[in-house]
Design an enzyme around this catalytic site. Structure first.
Site, PDB file in Angstrom:
ATOM      1  N   CYS A   1       7.925   0.538 -16.810  1.00 34.28           N
ATOM      2  CA  CYS A   1       7.392  -0.831 -16.961  1.00 34.28           C
ATOM      3  C   CYS A   1       6.784  -1.068 -18.345  1.00 34.28           C
ATOM      4  O   CYS A   1       6.445  -2.196 -18.691  1.00 34.28           O
ATOM      5  CB  CYS A   1       6.373  -1.131 -15.870  1.00 34.28           C
ATOM      6  SG  CYS A   1       7.022  -0.819 -14.230  1.00 34.28           S
TER       7      CYS A   1
ATOM      8  N   HIS B   1       2.411  -6.964 -18.151  1.00 33.43           N
ATOM      9  CA  HIS B   1       3.409  -6.639 -17.129  1.00 33.43           C
ATOM     10  C   HIS B   1       2.942  -7.188 -15.777  1.00 33.43           C
ATOM     11  O   HIS B   1       1.789  -7.026 -15.375  1.00 33.43           O
ATOM     12  CB  HIS B   1       3.571  -5.117 -17.064  1.00 33.43           C
ATOM     13  CG  HIS B   1       4.358  -4.661 -15.904  1.00 33.43           C
ATOM     14  ND1 HIS B   1       5.566  -5.222 -15.555  1.00 33.43           N
ATOM     15  CD2 HIS B   1       4.101  -3.702 -14.971  1.00 33.43           C
ATOM     16  CE1 HIS B   1       6.021  -4.628 -14.468  1.00 33.43           C
ATOM     17  NE2 HIS B   1       5.158  -3.704 -14.092  1.00 33.43           N
TER      18      HIS B   1
ATOM     19  N   ASN C   1       7.659  -7.658  -9.250  1.00 32.17           N
ATOM     20  CA  ASN C   1       7.577  -6.717 -10.374  1.00 32.17           C
ATOM     21  C   ASN C   1       8.996  -6.371 -10.834  1.00 32.17           C
ATOM     22  O   ASN C   1       9.737  -5.709 -10.113  1.00 32.17           O
ATOM     23  CB  ASN C   1       6.830  -5.465  -9.884  1.00 32.17           C
ATOM     24  CG  ASN C   1       6.693  -4.391 -10.948  1.00 32.17           C
ATOM     25  OD1 ASN C   1       7.421  -4.385 -11.944  1.00 32.17           O
ATOM     26  ND2 ASN C   1       5.765  -3.474 -10.726  1.00 32.17           N
TER      27      ASN C   1
HETATM   28  N1  COA Z   1       1.913  -5.046   4.366  1.00 30.63           N
HETATM   29  C1  COA Z   1       0.891  -4.951   5.222  1.00 30.63           C
HETATM   30  N2  COA Z   1      -0.022  -3.985   5.169  1.00 30.63           N
HETATM   31  C2  COA Z   1       0.094  -3.079   4.196  1.00 30.63           C
HETATM   32  C3  COA Z   1       1.135  -3.107   3.264  1.00 30.63           C
HETATM   33  C4  COA Z   1       2.071  -4.138   3.381  1.00 30.63           C
HETATM   34  N3  COA Z   1       3.115  -4.276   2.539  1.00 30.63           N
HETATM   35  N4  COA Z   1       0.988  -2.084   2.405  1.00 30.63           N
HETATM   36  C5  COA Z   1      -0.113  -1.421   2.791  1.00 30.63           C
HETATM   37  N5  COA Z   1      -0.647  -2.031   3.875  1.00 30.63           N
HETATM   38  C6  COA Z   1      -1.843  -1.661   4.629  1.00 30.63           C
HETATM   39  C7  COA Z   1      -2.159  -0.175   4.535  1.00 30.63           C
HETATM   40  O1  COA Z   1      -1.480   0.555   5.524  1.00 30.63           O
HETATM   41  C8  COA Z   1      -3.645  -0.185   4.755  1.00 30.63           C
HETATM   42  O2  COA Z   1      -3.914  -0.322   6.128  1.00 30.63           O
HETATM   43  P1  COA Z   1      -5.183   0.424   6.792  1.00 30.63           P
HETATM   44  O3  COA Z   1      -6.379  -0.142   6.091  1.00 30.63           O
HETATM   45  O4  COA Z   1      -5.066   0.049   8.222  1.00 30.63           O
HETATM   46  O5  COA Z   1      -4.979   1.880   6.513  1.00 30.63           O
HETATM   47  C9  COA Z   1      -4.090  -1.471   4.060  1.00 30.63           C
HETATM   48  O6  COA Z   1      -2.942  -2.328   4.026  1.00 30.63           O
HETATM   49  C10 COA Z   1      -4.600  -1.287   2.673  1.00 30.63           C
HETATM   50  O7  COA Z   1      -3.674  -0.422   1.995  1.00 30.63           O
HETATM   51  P2  COA Z   1      -3.778  -0.138   0.477  1.00 30.63           P
HETATM   52  O8  COA Z   1      -2.735   0.856   0.068  1.00 30.63           O
HETATM   53  O9  COA Z   1      -5.229   0.152   0.166  1.00 30.63           O
HETATM   54  O10 COA Z   1      -3.411  -1.566  -0.112  1.00 30.63           O
HETATM   55  P3  COA Z   1      -3.688  -2.112  -1.533  1.00 30.63           P
HETATM   56  O11 COA Z   1      -4.643  -3.228  -1.466  1.00 30.63           O
HETATM   57  O12 COA Z   1      -3.956  -0.999  -2.505  1.00 30.63           O
HETATM   58  O13 COA Z   1      -2.280  -2.752  -1.902  1.00 30.63           O
HETATM   59  C11 COA Z   1      -0.430  -2.216  -3.291  1.00 30.63           C
HETATM   60  C12 COA Z   1      -1.128  -1.925  -1.999  1.00 30.63           C
HETATM   61  C13 COA Z   1       0.774  -1.305  -3.411  1.00 30.63           C
HETATM   62  C14 COA Z   1       0.018  -3.669  -3.251  1.00 30.63           C
HETATM   63  C15 COA Z   1      -1.419  -1.990  -4.460  1.00 30.63           C
HETATM   64  O14 COA Z   1      -2.019  -0.719  -4.335  1.00 30.63           O
HETATM   65  C16 COA Z   1      -0.776  -2.091  -5.780  1.00 30.63           C
HETATM   66  O15 COA Z   1      -0.314  -3.146  -6.167  1.00 30.63           O
HETATM   67  N6  COA Z   1      -0.795  -0.995  -6.527  1.00 30.63           N
HETATM   68  C17 COA Z   1      -0.200  -0.994  -7.859  1.00 30.63           C
HETATM   69  C18 COA Z   1       1.275  -0.851  -7.694  1.00 30.63           C
HETATM   70  C19 COA Z   1       1.990  -1.150  -8.952  1.00 30.63           C
HETATM   71  O16 COA Z   1       1.544  -1.936  -9.733  1.00 30.63           O
HETATM   72  N7  COA Z   1       3.131  -0.507  -9.104  1.00 30.63           N
HETATM   73  C20 COA Z   1       3.973  -0.729 -10.187  1.00 30.63           C
HETATM   74  C21 COA Z   1       3.373  -0.287 -11.436  1.00 30.63           C
HETATM   75  S1  COA Z   1       4.414  -0.753 -12.714  1.00 30.63           S
END
Ligand code: COA
Length: 309
Positions: free
Chosen positions: A113, A236, A266
């Site tokens: 990215c 990004h 993304n």
């Molecule tokens: N839909 C519904 N629930 C979801 C989910 C989805 N797509 N993904 C995760 N959850 C749930 C988890 O299971 C967790 O449930 P729990 O509390 O019962 O255990 C809860 O939501 C929170 O999970 P978490 O992983 O803490 O979510 P988050 O707020 O961190 O969001 C991402 C997840 C992936 C969206 C976030 O971490 C993110 O954007 N990270 C950066 C990723 C990124 O930028 N990648 C590319 C880099 S170039």
């Protein structure tokens, strides 16, 4: 440092719009969750288009906006981690399909990215050294085939698209770049023969909210500028919450951040290029304005460029 000017710009995307609702029929998620946790409303999947197709469409638009002689392009960089083939490169395919001169140096760059920002840094180096006179830099990704749609952490995030710019040296423009990385990280990776993206979302998130402001302050230091001197931050598009957190850490209003993640998701190396193209097309970037573009992602990598429009 002597800079570069963007003389052409263009973008393209996958052929199918996929809304959160459609995705939530396949993966255990919901429109409300995806919107609130990422800012994404829909993304494009390239069911019937290759990476090369999108790269060339973006480049054709860039040539049209430029109006120059494409035979003058002597450097073609395609920034991608999702090439259609291991070899030849997307860049070689694009050089042929676009009808570029046989004198063009063309190669793909895998900076994930951060790829487009790294590509522009390399193009700047060659243009200002006189090793190239006219560069076409494309960010192009077809990520949808690499997604495990049952893995809800990453299935909701990615989309397919491309953005392109034509760059030429310009001694009247400012330019500074700054890059760093956390090497050998496996918080975000994709194996070659079992190609589902694996991601530890929270770790990537924590990296991004720290690395992006550090990178922006790093490039500002190199340029001898302050946050207040910058008109636009084009980061990004990975997660709207990351962008809001970066804005908060810089103490800058979100009106200085361009956001289109709601429509694209993304698109990795394509995202900053698509943003630039949309902003130039809408007339949002005015001559003389200072812009910082920042990429971050797998690797873990991060890089920023300060340039003037
Ligand atoms: N839909 C519904 N629930 C979801 C989910 C989805 N797509 N993904 C995760 N959850 C749930 C988890 O299971 C967790 O449930 P729990 O509390 O019962 O255990 C809860 O939501 C929170 O999970 P978490 O992983 O803490 O979510 P988050 O707020 O961190 O969001 C991402 C997840 C992936 C969206 C976030 O971490 C993110 O954007 N990270 C950066 C990723 C990124 O930028 N990648 C590319 C880099 S170039």
């Amino acid at each position: 440092m002597a800079g570069i000017k963007i003389t052409g710009y263009g973008c393209a995307h996958g052929d199918r719009t996929v809304t959160n609702e459609e995705l939530a029929r396949v993966v255990d998620s919901s429109d409300a969750w995806i919107r609130s946790r990422t800012g994404i409303e829909s993304r494009y999947f390239a069911d019937n288009r290759s990476n090369l197709d999108m790269a060339c469409e973006a480049a054709e638009m860039a040539f049209q906006r430029w109006g120059g002689d494409r035979g003058a392009v002597d450097l073609l960089l395609v920034c991608t981690f999702t090439p259609d083939l291991a070899t030849p490169s997307v860049a070689c395919g694009a050089a042929g399909r676009l009808g570029l001169s046989q004198k063009v140096m063309c190669l793909d760059i895998n900076g994930a990215c951060s790829g487009f920002v790294y590509g522009c840094t390399l193009a700047h180096a060659m243009l200002t050294a006189g090793d190239a006179r006219c560069a076409l830099v494309i960010g192009s990704e077809k990520i949808s085939p690499l997604m495990d749609l049952t893995e809800r952490g990453s299935a909701i995030l990615f989309g397919d698209g491309a953005g392109a710019v034509v760059l030429e040296a310009d001694g009247t423009k400012e330019f500074a770049s700054y890059s760093d990385c956390i090497p050998e990280s496996e918080t975000l990776f994709c194996e070659r023969f079992d190609p589902a993206i694996m991601m530890k979302g929270q770790e990537v998130y924590r990296f991004a909210v720290n690395a992006v402001p550090e990178s922006i302050y790093g490039v500002l230091r190199r340029a001898g500028r302050r946050v207040e001197d910058v008109d636009w931050f084009i980061c990004h598009q990975a997660n709207l919450r990351i962008l809001r957190s970066v804005a908060g850490k810089l103490d800058v209003g979100m009106e200085h951040f361009y956001v289109n993640i709601q429509r694209y998701g993304n698109t990795s190396a394509a995202s900053v290029a698509i943003c630039l193209s949309e902003m130039l097309e809408k007339g949002l970037l005015k001559p003389g304005q200072r812009v910082i573009i920042t990429g971050f992602g797998a690797g873990l990598t991060c890089g920023s460029i300060l340039l003037t429009v």
